[in-house]
Design a protein around this motif. Sequence first.
Motif, PDB file in Angstrom:
ATOM      1  N   MET A   1     -16.444 -55.935 -19.166  1.00 28.97           N
ATOM      2  CA  MET A   1     -15.342 -56.755 -18.722  1.00 28.97           C
ATOM      3  C   MET A   1     -14.163 -56.632 -19.693  1.00 28.97           C
ATOM      4  SD  MET A   1     -14.539 -58.728 -16.330  1.00 28.97           S
ATOM      5  CE  MET A   1     -13.738 -60.176 -15.794  1.00 28.97           C
ATOM      6  N   ILE A   2     -14.441 -56.649 -20.976  1.00 31.00           N
ATOM      7  CA  ILE A   2     -13.396 -56.518 -21.991  1.00 31.00           C
ATOM      8  C   ILE A   2     -12.726 -55.153 -21.859  1.00 31.00           C
ATOM      9  CG2 ILE A   2     -12.928 -56.476 -24.467  1.00 31.00           C
ATOM     10  CD1 ILE A   2     -13.825 -59.194 -23.871  1.00 31.00           C
ATOM     11  N   THR A   3     -13.520 -54.114 -21.614  1.00 30.25           N
ATOM     12  CA  THR A   3     -12.975 -52.765 -21.455  1.00 30.25           C
ATOM     13  C   THR A   3     -12.033 -52.710 -20.258  1.00 30.25           C
ATOM     14  OG1 THR A   3     -15.013 -51.874 -22.378  1.00 30.25           O
ATOM     15  CG2 THR A   3     -13.589 -50.341 -21.197  1.00 30.25           C
ATOM     16  N   TYR A   4     -12.420 -53.346 -19.185  1.00 28.99           N
ATOM     17  CA  TYR A   4     -11.581 -53.374 -17.982  1.00 28.99           C
ATOM     18  C   TYR A   4     -10.235 -54.029 -18.283  1.00 28.99           C
ATOM     19  CZ  TYR A   4      -9.849 -54.744 -13.412  1.00 28.99           C
ATOM     20  OH  TYR A   4      -9.062 -54.929 -12.322  1.00 28.99           O
ATOM     21  N   ILE A   5     -10.255 -55.144 -18.976  1.00 26.33           N
ATOM     22  CA  ILE A   5      -9.020 -55.849 -19.317  1.00 26.33           C
ATOM     23  C   ILE A   5      -8.144 -54.984 -20.220  1.00 26.33           C
ATOM     24  CG2 ILE A   5      -8.080 -57.855 -20.529  1.00 26.33           C
ATOM     25  CD1 ILE A   5     -10.540 -59.408 -19.510  1.00 26.33           C
ATOM     26  N   LYS A   6      -8.742 -54.336 -21.219  1.00 30.88           N
ATOM     27  CA  LYS A   6      -7.979 -53.470 -22.117  1.00 30.88           C
ATOM     28  C   LYS A   6      -7.363 -52.301 -21.356  1.00 30.88           C
ATOM     29  CE  LYS A   6     -10.464 -54.488 -26.387  1.00 30.88           C
ATOM     30  NZ  LYS A   6     -11.354 -53.961 -27.434  1.00 30.88           N
ATOM     31  N   GLU A   7      -8.133 -51.693 -20.465  1.00 26.13           N
ATOM     32  CA  GLU A   7      -7.612 -50.578 -19.680  1.00 26.13           C
ATOM     33  C   GLU A   7      -6.500 -51.040 -18.736  1.00 26.13           C
ATOM     34  OE1 GLU A   7     -10.998 -48.858 -17.787  1.00 26.13           O
ATOM     35  OE2 GLU A   7     -11.685 -47.847 -19.611  1.00 26.13           O
ATOM     36  N   SER A   8      -6.637 -52.222 -18.179  1.00 25.57           N
ATOM     37  CA  SER A   8      -5.600 -52.757 -17.292  1.00 25.57           C
ATOM     38  C   SER A   8      -4.300 -52.986 -18.050  1.00 25.57           C
ATOM     39  CB  SER A   8      -6.065 -54.066 -16.657  1.00 25.57           C
ATOM     40  OG  SER A   8      -7.182 -53.843 -15.841  1.00 25.57           O
ATOM     41  N   ILE A   9      -4.402 -53.560 -19.230  1.00 25.92           N
ATOM     42  CA  ILE A   9      -3.212 -53.798 -20.050  1.00 25.92           C
ATOM     43  C   ILE A   9      -2.576 -52.467 -20.451  1.00 25.92           C
ATOM     44  CG2 ILE A   9      -2.417 -54.688 -22.280  1.00 25.92           C
ATOM     45  CD1 ILE A   9      -4.506 -56.937 -21.926  1.00 25.92           C
ATOM     46  N   ASP A  10      -3.398 -51.505 -20.810  1.00 27.95           N
ATOM     47  CA  ASP A  10      -2.895 -50.187 -21.181  1.00 27.95           C
ATOM     48  C   ASP A  10      -2.168 -49.528 -20.007  1.00 27.95           C
ATOM     49  OD1 ASP A  10      -2.654 -47.929 -23.004  1.00 27.95           O
ATOM     50  OD2 ASP A  10      -4.120 -46.938 -21.684  1.00 27.95           O
ATOM     51  N   GLU A  11      -2.728 -49.636 -18.812  1.00 31.91           N
ATOM     52  CA  GLU A  11      -2.085 -49.053 -17.633  1.00 31.91           C
ATOM     53  C   GLU A  11      -0.772 -49.760 -17.329  1.00 31.91           C
ATOM     54  OE1 GLU A  11      -3.074 -47.764 -13.070  1.00 31.91           O
ATOM     55  OE2 GLU A  11      -4.674 -48.155 -14.489  1.00 31.91           O
ATOM     56  N   LEU A  12      -0.736 -51.068 -17.477  1.00 36.83           N
ATOM     57  CA  LEU A  12       0.512 -51.796 -17.257  1.00 36.83           C
ATOM     58  C   LEU A  12       1.593 -51.349 -18.243  1.00 36.83           C
ATOM     59  CD1 LEU A  12      -0.721 -55.427 -16.546  1.00 36.83           C
ATOM     60  CD2 LEU A  12       0.503 -53.924 -14.982  1.00 36.83           C
ATOM     61  N   ARG A  13       1.222 -51.132 -19.475  1.00 33.16           N
ATOM     62  CA  ARG A  13       2.200 -50.727 -20.494  1.00 33.16           C
ATOM     63  C   ARG A  13       2.692 -49.301 -20.292  1.00 33.16           C
ATOM     64  NH1 ARG A  13      -0.843 -53.288 -25.684  1.00 33.16           N
ATOM     65  NH2 ARG A  13      -0.076 -55.408 -25.419  1.00 33.16           N
ATOM     66  N   ASN A  14       1.809 -48.397 -19.853  1.00 34.87           N
ATOM     67  CA  ASN A  14       2.158 -46.983 -19.816  1.00 34.87           C
ATOM     68  C   ASN A  14       2.561 -46.446 -18.444  1.00 34.87           C
ATOM     69  OD1 ASN A  14       1.608 -46.712 -22.588  1.00 34.87           O
ATOM     70  ND2 ASN A  14      -0.577 -46.486 -22.155  1.00 34.87           N
ATOM     71  N   ASN A  15       2.058 -47.029 -17.368  1.00 34.36           N
ATOM     72  CA  ASN A  15       2.258 -46.427 -16.049  1.00 34.36           C
ATOM     73  C   ASN A  15       3.124 -47.253 -15.099  1.00 34.36           C
ATOM     74  OD1 ASN A  15       0.609 -44.354 -16.893  1.00 34.36           O
ATOM     75  ND2 ASN A  15      -1.234 -45.285 -16.067  1.00 34.36           N
TER      76      ASN A  15
END
Length: 62
Positions: free
Chosen positions: A1-15
């Motif tokens: 779950m933590i990984t999903y949140i981190k990946e979501s935040i990363d995608e929001l910042r970069n894409n």
Amino acid sequence: MITYIKESIDELRNNVTLPTRAESSNLMVIVAVFSIIFALATWGVDSLFSKLIQLYFNNIIN
């Protein structure tokens, strides 16, 4: 779950890119116009059905 949140935040910042103020204003106007048109269409259909139901029951009573 933590990984999903981190990946979501990363995608929001970069894409994800936000539209410009002008694009947002144009889209807001389009949404407002279609909302008004849809509201008027709904009102028209409701009025039509109301009149039809009144005619139907007036013919049954008389």
